[in-house]
Design a protein around this motif. Structure first.
Motif, PDB file in Angstrom:
ATOM      1  N   MET A   1       0.841  -1.188   0.000  1.00  0.00           N
ATOM      2  CA  MET A   1       0.000   0.000   0.000  1.00  0.00           C
ATOM      3  C   MET A   1       0.882   1.245   0.000  1.00  0.00           C
ATOM      4  O   MET A   1       1.866   1.316   0.723  1.00  0.00           O
ATOM      5  CB  MET A   1      -0.906   0.005   1.235  1.00  0.00           C
ATOM      6  N   TYR A   3       0.697   5.357   0.783  1.00  0.00           N
ATOM      7  CA  TYR A   3      -0.094   6.377   1.441  1.00  0.00           C
ATOM      8  C   TYR A   3       0.407   7.762   1.054  1.00  0.00           C
ATOM      9  O   TYR A   3       1.614   8.029   1.146  1.00  0.00           O
ATOM     10  CB  TYR A   3      -0.001   6.237   2.965  1.00  0.00           C
ATOM     11  N   GLN A  26      -1.369   5.300  -7.528  1.00  0.00           N
ATOM     12  CA  GLN A  26      -2.499   4.854  -6.719  1.00  0.00           C
ATOM     13  C   GLN A  26      -2.115   4.957  -5.250  1.00  0.00           C
ATOM     14  O   GLN A  26      -1.066   4.436  -4.845  1.00  0.00           O
ATOM     15  CB  GLN A  26      -2.863   3.413  -7.064  1.00  0.00           C
ATOM     16  N   ALA A  27      -2.954   5.617  -4.462  1.00  0.00           N
ATOM     17  CA  ALA A  27      -2.587   5.848  -3.068  1.00  0.00           C
ATOM     18  C   ALA A  27      -3.825   5.961  -2.195  1.00  0.00           C
ATOM     19  O   ALA A  27      -4.896   6.377  -2.654  1.00  0.00           O
ATOM     20  CB  ALA A  27      -1.762   7.127  -2.941  1.00  0.00           C
ATOM     21  N   GLN A  28      -3.619   5.610  -0.938  1.00  0.00           N
ATOM     22  CA  GLN A  28      -4.610   5.902   0.098  1.00  0.00           C
ATOM     23  C   GLN A  28      -4.348   7.318   0.604  1.00  0.00           C
ATOM     24  O   GLN A  28      -3.236   7.627   1.056  1.00  0.00           O
ATOM     25  CB  GLN A  28      -4.471   4.907   1.255  1.00  0.00           C
ATOM     26  N   VAL A  30      -4.532  10.366   3.112  1.00  0.00           N
ATOM     27  CA  VAL A  30      -4.668  10.580   4.555  1.00  0.00           C
ATOM     28  C   VAL A  30      -4.494  12.073   4.812  1.00  0.00           C
ATOM     29  O   VAL A  30      -3.414  12.628   4.628  1.00  0.00           O
ATOM     30  CB  VAL A  30      -3.619   9.773   5.355  1.00  0.00           C
ATOM     31  N   LEU A  43      -2.247   5.503  10.674  1.00  0.00           N
ATOM     32  CA  LEU A  43      -1.764   4.431   9.806  1.00  0.00           C
ATOM     33  C   LEU A  43      -1.541   3.132  10.568  1.00  0.00           C
ATOM     34  O   LEU A  43      -1.139   3.128  11.725  1.00  0.00           O
ATOM     35  CB  LEU A  43      -0.450   4.849   9.147  1.00  0.00           C
ATOM     36  N   ASP A  49       5.016  -1.231   2.812  1.00  0.00           N
ATOM     37  CA  ASP A  49       4.282  -0.010   2.506  1.00  0.00           C
ATOM     38  C   ASP A  49       5.240   1.133   2.192  1.00  0.00           C
ATOM     39  O   ASP A  49       6.422   1.092   2.540  1.00  0.00           O
ATOM     40  CB  ASP A  49       3.388   0.391   3.688  1.00  0.00           C
TER      41      ASP A  49
END
Length: 319
Positions: A1, A3, A26-28, A30, A43, A49
């Motif tokens: 993943m 972030y 592509q990222a989450q 926050v 997190l 990650d």
């Protein structure tokens, strides 16, 4: 993943915007309101990650950063707030510049060699680095009208970041980032009739009219203090209102006190533009306070501590 972790103000959003225009990923996402800076707390990391961290104090996130580095996560970190000692680790790429006349988006602009400099100027204007942004605009050959457009957009994006929770905001910062990512040029945001620019402009004008009608709660030669009532409009406008006040009287420091739900104040401090130093350190003398040289804040100030705050700030800037 992966972030992408960023402050919810203009500097944080536009720092990430430049990076993702240059390198889509592509990222989450926050983020949160501007004062939500301990974002690494959110997190649950795994060794493979990776993190991009923008415009939040390394000092305030140090335990979580060390944990991320210890488990082997790759970390890219760029910021202009208090850092303390920067960890030495092969999996940390850090770009920290504490100069009072820079911001994170300008750090990213240097790394990208000016590839999206109109966006960097917009962020600098939003962070009230008007002289630096004006210089960049002149060097780029922009007209005064074009520079003023970038200043307005930066102010509006910054305005959207202030609130007690994201419910106070017109756009969640992650949503605003995603909408702005559709534009590689800030002038295109202004030109598009369905862009966030128009909604934020209407809301900003309404909120600022209310704030600008308020008289100083206290003032002397070195400091002016303004008190805003406990309402969403006050929370939204507190930061950009502080910047506006600073530009009106550059020889004075300014405190903006916003009454909060805990029967105290949320505080924004702006150092005099003629003496941009000390704001973050002054605020850090109070619980939940911090910031940088030119601007600081206190998430919650007890009413009993207000006089001490005024005396502390006045004493510092009257020297």
């Amino acid at each position: 993943m992966h972030y992408d972790i960023f402050n919810g103000d203009a500097d944080g959003i536009i720092s990430l915007l430049q990076l993702r225009l240059a390198e889509p990923k592509q990222a989450q996402l926050v983020t949160g309101v501007k004062r939500d800076i301990q974002l690494l707390n959110h997190l649950d990391l795994k060794p493979d990650d990776s993190l991009t961290v923008l415009d939040i104090s390394m000092s305030r996130n140090k335990p979580q950063l060390l944990k991320a580095l210890e488990i082997g996560a790759l970390v890219f970190y760029a910021d202009h707030h208090k850092s303390d000692a920067i960890p030495e680790a092969e999996n940390l790429e850090a770009y920290i510049d504490l100069d009072a006349n820079t911001c994170t988006a300008l750090i990213i602009d240097r790394l990208l060699q000016g590839r999206f400099q109109y966006w960097a100027m917009t962020a600098a204007y939003g962070d009230n680095l008007v002289a630096q942004a004006d210089l960049l605009a002149q060097q780029a050959g922009l007209s005064p009208q074009q520079a003023e457009q970038l200043k307005e957009l930066g102010t509006l994006i910054n305005y959207n970041g202030y609130g007690e929770t994201t419910d106070d905001l017109h756009y969640h910062p992650a949503k605003l980032f995603q909408e702005l990512l559709a534009y590689d040029d800030p002038f295109a945001v202004i030109a598009a009739q369905d862009s966030p620019y128009h909604r934020l402009k209407r809301a900003y004008q309404q909120d600022m009219r209310l704030a600008q009608a308020i008289k100083p709660f206290y003032h002397d030669a070195s400091l002016a203090v303004y008190q805003l009532p406990n309402r969403a409009a006050s929370r939204r406008v507190s930061g950009v209102y502080g910047n506006w006040l600073a530009n009106q009287t550059p020889s004075q420091a300014h405190l903006v006190l916003t009454e909060n739900s805990l029967n105290g104040y949320t505080v924004s401090l702006r150092a005099p533009l003629d003496n941009k130093q000390g704001a973050g350190e002054l605020c850090s003398q109070f619980v939940s306070g911090g910031g940088r040289e030119a601007a600081g804040g206190i998430n919650h100030l007890e009413r009993a501590d207000l006089q001490r705050l005024i005396e502390t700030v006045t004493s510092h800037y009257s020297k």
